[in-house]
Motif scaffolding. Sequence first.
Motif, PDB file in Angstrom:
ATOM      1  N   SER A 108      93.160 -58.549  24.872  1.00  0.00           N
ATOM      2  CA  SER A 108      93.547 -59.480  23.806  1.00  0.00           C
ATOM      3  C   SER A 108      92.507 -60.582  23.679  1.00  0.00           C
ATOM      4  CB  SER A 108      94.914 -60.099  24.111  1.00  0.00           C
ATOM      5  OG  SER A 108      94.820 -61.001  25.204  1.00  0.00           O
ATOM      6  N   TYR A 109      92.532 -61.242  22.551  1.00  0.00           N
ATOM      7  CA  TYR A 109      91.585 -62.332  22.331  1.00  0.00           C
ATOM      8  C   TYR A 109      91.780 -63.447  23.351  1.00  0.00           C
ATOM      9  CZ  TYR A 109      90.713 -59.779  18.125  1.00  0.00           C
ATOM     10  OH  TYR A 109      90.389 -58.783  17.257  1.00  0.00           O
ATOM     11  N   ALA A 110      93.020 -63.770  23.664  1.00  0.00           N
ATOM     12  CA  ALA A 110      93.286 -64.810  24.659  1.00  0.00           C
ATOM     13  C   ALA A 110      92.690 -64.426  26.005  1.00  0.00           C
ATOM     14  CB  ALA A 110      94.789 -65.046  24.779  1.00  0.00           C
ATOM     15  N   ASN A 111      92.825 -63.161  26.404  1.00  0.00           N
ATOM     16  CA  ASN A 111      92.265 -62.725  27.683  1.00  0.00           C
ATOM     17  C   ASN A 111      90.738 -62.661  27.658  1.00  0.00           C
ATOM     18  OD1 ASN A 111      94.643 -62.611  29.129  1.00  0.00           O
ATOM     19  ND2 ASN A 111      95.105 -60.542  28.450  1.00  0.00           N
ATOM     20  N   ARG A 112      90.160 -62.343  26.509  1.00  0.00           N
ATOM     21  CA  ARG A 112      88.700 -62.357  26.397  1.00  0.00           C
ATOM     22  C   ARG A 112      88.165 -63.778  26.533  1.00  0.00           C
ATOM     23  NH1 ARG A 112      87.413 -58.276  21.357  1.00  0.00           N
ATOM     24  NH2 ARG A 112      88.750 -56.581  22.056  1.00  0.00           N
ATOM     25  N   ILE A 113      88.863 -64.723  25.914  1.00  0.00           N
ATOM     26  CA  ILE A 113      88.447 -66.119  26.022  1.00  0.00           C
ATOM     27  C   ILE A 113      88.596 -66.588  27.467  1.00  0.00           C
ATOM     28  CG2 ILE A 113      89.009 -68.486  25.326  1.00  0.00           C
ATOM     29  CD1 ILE A 113      89.765 -67.228  22.555  1.00  0.00           C
ATOM     30  N   LEU A 114      89.680 -66.201  28.114  1.00  0.00           N
ATOM     31  CA  LEU A 114      89.892 -66.556  29.514  1.00  0.00           C
ATOM     32  C   LEU A 114      88.772 -65.994  30.387  1.00  0.00           C
ATOM     33  CD1 LEU A 114      91.788 -68.022  31.433  1.00  0.00           C
ATOM     34  CD2 LEU A 114      93.089 -65.913  31.645  1.00  0.00           C
ATOM     35  N   ALA A 115      88.354 -64.772  30.131  1.00  0.00           N
ATOM     36  CA  ALA A 115      87.236 -64.180  30.881  1.00  0.00           C
ATOM     37  C   ALA A 115      85.946 -64.970  30.641  1.00  0.00           C
ATOM     38  CB  ALA A 115      87.046 -62.715  30.487  1.00  0.00           C
ATOM     39  N   TYR A 116      85.721 -65.406  29.398  1.00  0.00           N
ATOM     40  CA  TYR A 116      84.550 -66.219  29.088  1.00  0.00           C
ATOM     41  C   TYR A 116      84.616 -67.552  29.836  1.00  0.00           C
ATOM     42  CZ  TYR A 116      81.124 -68.869  26.404  1.00  0.00           C
ATOM     43  OH  TYR A 116      80.065 -69.654  26.033  1.00  0.00           O
ATOM     44  N   LEU A 117      85.802 -68.150  29.897  1.00  0.00           N
ATOM     45  CA  LEU A 117      85.961 -69.399  30.644  1.00  0.00           C
ATOM     46  C   LEU A 117      85.642 -69.198  32.126  1.00  0.00           C
ATOM     47  CD1 LEU A 117      89.169 -70.868  29.001  1.00  0.00           C
ATOM     48  CD2 LEU A 117      86.904 -71.924  29.042  1.00  0.00           C
ATOM     49  N   LYS A 118      86.098 -68.088  32.676  1.00  0.00           N
ATOM     50  CA  LYS A 118      85.805 -67.799  34.085  1.00  0.00           C
ATOM     51  C   LYS A 118      84.305 -67.608  34.311  1.00  0.00           C
ATOM     52  CE  LYS A 118      90.311 -65.870  35.153  1.00  0.00           C
ATOM     53  NZ  LYS A 118      91.107 -64.689  35.462  1.00  0.00           N
ATOM     54  N   ALA A 119      83.636 -66.998  33.342  1.00  0.00           N
ATOM     55  CA  ALA A 119      82.183 -66.820  33.447  1.00  0.00           C
ATOM     56  C   ALA A 119      81.468 -68.171  33.388  1.00  0.00           C
ATOM     57  CB  ALA A 119      81.676 -65.898  32.346  1.00  0.00           C
ATOM     58  N   LEU A 120      81.928 -69.068  32.515  1.00  0.00           N
ATOM     59  CA  LEU A 120      81.335 -70.408  32.455  1.00  0.00           C
ATOM     60  C   LEU A 120      81.569 -71.171  33.754  1.00  0.00           C
ATOM     61  CD1 LEU A 120      82.144 -71.752  28.866  1.00  0.00           C
ATOM     62  CD2 LEU A 120      79.903 -71.128  29.791  1.00  0.00           C
ATOM     63  N   GLU A 121      82.768 -71.047  34.304  1.00  0.00           N
ATOM     64  CA  GLU A 121      83.066 -71.712  35.568  1.00  0.00           C
ATOM     65  C   GLU A 121      82.158 -71.184  36.681  1.00  0.00           C
ATOM     66  OE1 GLU A 121      86.878 -72.691  38.451  1.00  0.00           O
ATOM     67  OE2 GLU A 121      86.968 -70.944  37.135  1.00  0.00           O
ATOM     68  N   SER A 122      81.984 -69.878  36.711  1.00  0.00           N
ATOM     69  CA  SER A 122      81.120 -69.270  37.717  1.00  0.00           C
ATOM     70  C   SER A 122      79.674 -69.738  37.559  1.00  0.00           C
ATOM     71  CB  SER A 122      81.192 -67.746  37.620  1.00  0.00           C
ATOM     72  OG  SER A 122      80.300 -67.147  38.518  1.00  0.00           O
ATOM     73  N   LEU A 123      79.196 -69.780  36.327  1.00  0.00           N
ATOM     74  CA  LEU A 123      77.834 -70.248  36.079  1.00  0.00           C
ATOM     75  C   LEU A 123      77.689 -71.709  36.482  1.00  0.00           C
ATOM     76  CD1 LEU A 123      74.984 -69.815  35.055  1.00  0.00           C
ATOM     77  CD2 LEU A 123      75.840 -70.194  32.723  1.00  0.00           C
ATOM     78  N   SER A 124      78.690 -72.524  36.188  1.00  0.00           N
ATOM     79  CA  SER A 124      78.671 -73.929  36.596  1.00  0.00           C
ATOM     80  C   SER A 124      78.585 -74.036  38.122  1.00  0.00           C
ATOM     81  CB  SER A 124      79.927 -74.634  36.073  1.00  0.00           C
ATOM     82  OG  SER A 124      79.975 -75.961  36.517  1.00  0.00           O
ATOM     83  N   ASP A 125      79.385 -73.241  38.815  1.00  0.00           N
ATOM     84  CA  ASP A 125      79.352 -73.244  40.285  1.00  0.00           C
ATOM     85  C   ASP A 125      77.990 -72.798  40.822  1.00  0.00           C
ATOM     86  OD1 ASP A 125      81.990 -74.105  40.330  1.00  0.00           O
ATOM     87  OD2 ASP A 125      82.814 -72.110  40.769  1.00  0.00           O
ATOM     88  N   GLN A 126      77.393 -71.793  40.179  1.00  0.00           N
ATOM     89  CA  GLN A 126      76.069 -71.324  40.603  1.00  0.00           C
ATOM     90  C   GLN A 126      75.015 -72.410  40.395  1.00  0.00           C
ATOM     91  OE1 GLN A 126      75.141 -67.531  38.737  1.00  0.00           O
ATOM     92  NE2 GLN A 126      77.224 -66.848  39.059  1.00  0.00           N
ATOM     93  N   LEU A 127      75.110 -73.135  39.292  1.00  0.00           N
ATOM     94  CA  LEU A 127      74.147 -74.212  39.026  1.00  0.00           C
ATOM     95  C   LEU A 127      74.333 -75.360  40.008  1.00  0.00           C
ATOM     96  CD1 LEU A 127      74.233 -74.124  35.137  1.00  0.00           C
ATOM     97  CD2 LEU A 127      72.274 -73.547  36.598  1.00  0.00           C
ATOM     98  N   LYS A 128      75.563 -75.635  40.367  1.00  0.00           N
ATOM     99  CA  LYS A 128      75.830 -76.670  41.369  1.00  0.00           C
ATOM    100  C   LYS A 128      75.204 -76.270  42.710  1.00  0.00           C
ATOM    101  CE  LYS A 128      79.939 -78.454  41.397  1.00  0.00           C
ATOM    102  NZ  LYS A 128      81.383 -78.699  41.630  1.00  0.00           N
ATOM    103  N   THR A 129      75.365 -75.010  43.080  1.00  0.00           N
ATOM    104  CA  THR A 129      74.767 -74.504  44.316  1.00  0.00           C
ATOM    105  C   THR A 129      73.241 -74.578  44.244  1.00  0.00           C
ATOM    106  OG1 THR A 129      76.645 -73.049  44.727  1.00  0.00           O
ATOM    107  CG2 THR A 129      74.586 -72.481  45.833  1.00  0.00           C
ATOM    108  N   SER A 130      72.678 -74.230  43.103  1.00  0.00           N
ATOM    109  CA  SER A 130      71.220 -74.322  42.930  1.00  0.00           C
ATOM    110  C   SER A 130      70.750 -75.761  43.079  1.00  0.00           C
ATOM    111  CB  SER A 130      70.804 -73.788  41.556  1.00  0.00           C
ATOM    112  OG  SER A 130      71.037 -72.410  41.470  1.00  0.00           O
TER     113      SER A 130
END
Length: 149
Positions: A108-130
């Motif tokens: 569903s669109y809501a779940n696709r957006i949620l997956a995108y949010l999780k990807a942004l969160e993961s990228l944010s965490d990776q940048l923090k680690t960097s």
Amino acid sequence: MTQENAGADAVLGAAAGLAGGAVAGAVASFKAASSIMDRISSGPSNQQFHVEKDTVLQAGKVIHDQWLFLQEKYSEVLPKLRIVTMDGKVTSDVVTAWNDRLLFHDDSYANRILAYLKALESLSDQLKTSAQQYGFTDEEIMTSFRPKA
């Protein structure tokens, strides 16, 4: 498009033909948005994201702020997406198909957006680690990666 999505589109299209007017316009808009979302989220991204010491905090702030902003908007809008009734203009099958496509199915669109949010969160965490690996202080990192006030 999956067979299930095609079926939902057929039900929505039939409703548009029967109901006419505003519902037909809404269904046409929904189908156009559906097509765009299908293209956007058709599979895993292979894009590369490269930062260096002089850009990691700036990139981190942009990604982190975007993640927080979208997460807030998602939380505000999600409860409003579910359609309960169409005042007798369309059948319950159409309402069910619409809600399934918007909210309930795994893709569903809501779940696709949620997956995108999780990807942004993961990228944010990776940048923090960097940033930590580049030797930035905890204070410098928290300035870029702090929650919005």
